[in-house]
Design an enzyme around this catalytic site. Sequence first.
Site, PDB file in Angstrom:
ATOM      1  N   CYS A   8       4.285  -5.456  12.903  1.00 19.61           N
ATOM      2  CA  CYS A   8       3.216  -5.005  12.024  1.00 19.61           C
ATOM      3  C   CYS A   8       3.752  -3.910  11.095  1.00 19.61           C
ATOM      4  O   CYS A   8       4.227  -2.866  11.549  1.00 19.61           O
ATOM      5  CB  CYS A   8       2.044  -4.479  12.855  1.00 19.61           C
ATOM      6  SG  CYS A   8       0.783  -3.667  11.867  1.00 19.61           S
ATOM      7  N   CYS A  11       2.120  -0.472  11.602  1.00 19.25           N
ATOM      8  CA  CYS A  11       2.616   0.209  12.814  1.00 19.25           C
ATOM      9  C   CYS A  11       3.965   0.854  12.527  1.00 19.25           C
ATOM     10  O   CYS A  11       4.222   2.000  12.918  1.00 19.25           O
ATOM     11  CB  CYS A  11       2.770  -0.776  13.970  1.00 19.25           C
ATOM     12  SG  CYS A  11       1.237  -1.167  14.836  1.00 19.25           S
ATOM     13  N   HIS A  50      -2.218   0.235  17.094  1.00 20.09           N
ATOM     14  CA  HIS A  50      -2.508  -1.031  16.417  1.00 20.09           C
ATOM     15  C   HIS A  50      -3.911  -1.531  16.744  1.00 20.09           C
ATOM     16  O   HIS A  50      -4.287  -1.638  17.905  1.00 20.09           O
ATOM     17  CB  HIS A  50      -1.485  -2.099  16.812  1.00 20.09           C
ATOM     18  CG  HIS A  50      -1.691  -3.386  16.070  1.00 20.09           C
ATOM     19  ND1 HIS A  50      -1.265  -3.554  14.773  1.00 20.09           N
ATOM     20  CD2 HIS A  50      -2.310  -4.532  16.412  1.00 20.09           C
ATOM     21  CE1 HIS A  50      -1.603  -4.759  14.351  1.00 20.09           C
ATOM     22  NE2 HIS A  50      -2.246  -5.377  15.333  1.00 20.09           N
ATOM     23  N   ASN A  90     -11.366  -3.965   3.977  1.00 18.96           N
ATOM     24  CA  ASN A  90     -11.362  -5.424   3.893  1.00 18.96           C
ATOM     25  C   ASN A  90     -11.151  -5.985   5.305  1.00 18.96           C
ATOM     26  O   ASN A  90     -10.267  -5.531   6.028  1.00 18.96           O
ATOM     27  CB  ASN A  90     -10.231  -5.891   2.979  1.00 18.96           C
ATOM     28  CG  ASN A  90     -10.436  -5.441   1.540  1.00 18.96           C
ATOM     29  OD1 ASN A  90     -11.555  -5.440   1.048  1.00 18.96           O
ATOM     30  ND2 ASN A  90      -9.360  -5.043   0.879  1.00 18.96           N
ATOM     31  N   GLY A  96     -10.787 -10.569   2.347  1.00 20.29           N
ATOM     32  CA  GLY A  96      -9.581 -10.370   1.548  1.00 20.29           C
ATOM     33  C   GLY A  96      -8.551  -9.462   2.200  1.00 20.29           C
ATOM     34  O   GLY A  96      -7.731  -8.854   1.512  1.00 20.29           O
ATOM     35  N   HIS A 103      -7.277  -0.544   8.131  1.00 19.05           N
ATOM     36  CA  HIS A 103      -7.016   0.537   7.185  1.00 19.05           C
ATOM     37  C   HIS A 103      -8.231   0.743   6.293  1.00 19.05           C
ATOM     38  O   HIS A 103      -8.905  -0.213   5.927  1.00 19.05           O
ATOM     39  CB  HIS A 103      -5.777   0.265   6.332  1.00 19.05           C
ATOM     40  CG  HIS A 103      -5.751  -1.093   5.695  1.00 19.05           C
ATOM     41  ND1 HIS A 103      -5.412  -2.234   6.388  1.00 19.05           N
ATOM     42  CD2 HIS A 103      -6.025  -1.495   4.430  1.00 19.05           C
ATOM     43  CE1 HIS A 103      -5.476  -3.283   5.573  1.00 19.05           C
ATOM     44  NE2 HIS A 103      -5.856  -2.858   4.372  1.00 19.05           N
ATOM     45  N   HIS A 105      -9.237   2.002   2.623  1.00 22.62           N
ATOM     46  CA  HIS A 105      -8.743   2.349   1.284  1.00 22.62           C
ATOM     47  C   HIS A 105      -9.603   3.486   0.740  1.00 22.62           C
ATOM     48  O   HIS A 105     -10.832   3.456   0.868  1.00 22.62           O
ATOM     49  CB  HIS A 105      -8.923   1.176   0.313  1.00 22.62           C
ATOM     50  CG  HIS A 105      -8.117  -0.042   0.600  1.00 22.62           C
ATOM     51  ND1 HIS A 105      -6.980  -0.363  -0.111  1.00 22.62           N
ATOM     52  CD2 HIS A 105      -8.290  -1.040   1.497  1.00 22.62           C
ATOM     53  CE1 HIS A 105      -6.489  -1.515   0.330  1.00 22.62           C
ATOM     54  NE2 HIS A 105      -7.265  -1.949   1.304  1.00 22.62           N
TER      55      HIS A 105
HETATM   56  P1  5GP Z   1      -5.793  -5.199   2.324  1.00 22.80           P
HETATM   57  O1  5GP Z   1      -5.870  -6.292   1.297  1.00 22.80           O
HETATM   58  O2  5GP Z   1      -5.203  -5.691   3.621  1.00 22.80           O
HETATM   59  O3  5GP Z   1      -7.094  -4.457   2.498  1.00 22.80           O
HETATM   60  O4  5GP Z   1      -4.817  -4.115   1.701  1.00 22.80           O
HETATM   61  C1  5GP Z   1      -3.494  -3.940   2.063  1.00 22.80           C
HETATM   62  C2  5GP Z   1      -2.940  -2.847   1.169  1.00 22.80           C
HETATM   63  O5  5GP Z   1      -1.709  -2.415   1.704  1.00 22.80           O
HETATM   64  C3  5GP Z   1      -2.666  -3.321  -0.268  1.00 22.80           C
HETATM   65  O6  5GP Z   1      -3.405  -2.501  -1.176  1.00 22.80           O
HETATM   66  C4  5GP Z   1      -1.157  -3.161  -0.423  1.00 22.80           C
HETATM   67  O7  5GP Z   1      -0.784  -2.714  -1.708  1.00 22.80           O
HETATM   68  C5  5GP Z   1      -0.809  -2.137   0.664  1.00 22.80           C
HETATM   69  N1  5GP Z   1       0.518  -2.298   1.226  1.00 22.80           N
HETATM   70  C6  5GP Z   1       1.067  -3.453   1.704  1.00 22.80           C
HETATM   71  N2  5GP Z   1       2.310  -3.224   2.153  1.00 22.80           N
HETATM   72  C7  5GP Z   1       2.552  -1.889   1.967  1.00 22.80           C
HETATM   73  C8  5GP Z   1       3.688  -1.052   2.251  1.00 22.80           C
HETATM   74  O8  5GP Z   1       4.727  -1.475   2.756  1.00 22.80           O
HETATM   75  N3  5GP Z   1       3.570   0.269   1.931  1.00 22.80           N
HETATM   76  C9  5GP Z   1       2.430   0.784   1.367  1.00 22.80           C
HETATM   77  N4  5GP Z   1       2.428   2.097   1.100  1.00 22.80           N
HETATM   78  N5  5GP Z   1       1.342   0.020   1.098  1.00 22.80           N
HETATM   79  C10 5GP Z   1       1.413  -1.298   1.388  1.00 22.80           C
HETATM   80 ZN    ZN Z   2      -0.155  -2.439  13.501  1.00 27.67          ZN
END
Ligand code: 5GP
Ligand code: ZN
Length: 119
Positions: A8, A11, A50, A90, A96, A103, A105
Amino acid sequence: MTVAASDCIFCRIAQGEIPSGRIYADEELFAFHDIHPKRPVHFLIIPKQHLASLADATPEHQALLGKMLLKAGELARNLGLQEGFRTLINTGRIGGQEVYHLHVHILGGPEPVGPMVSG
Ligand code: 5GP
Ligand code: ZN
């Protein structure tokens, strides 16, 4: 979707194995800048432990979820978002979700973030 913690990406970020723009860390939480910011300020708050998604949360996560939202407000203020910000979680395919580690945002900047969803 089930992902082993070792596979992950969030993680690994929380454990410091992958560099990130760290904003905050404590025993339970980790916050960092989104790698592809959608607004001038766009950061994520995750639990260090996690947990795949909000749909996987149980009553034992109640305090943790509360801490995540309290920390969202505190960090948003610290990052200059005094006039407001958007919080977004999300969940699953329909929501999405791309990364299956819970997480929140936090998005903001000088201009209004815009409609809650397009449609
Ligand atoms: P989700 O669509 O799952 O709600 O959002 C995942 C978010 O994680 C996206 O906005 C993407 O830009 C961010 N993200 C994905 N991989 C990484 C990473 O390796 N580092 C950082 N800082 N953000 C990430
Ligand atoms: Zn994780």
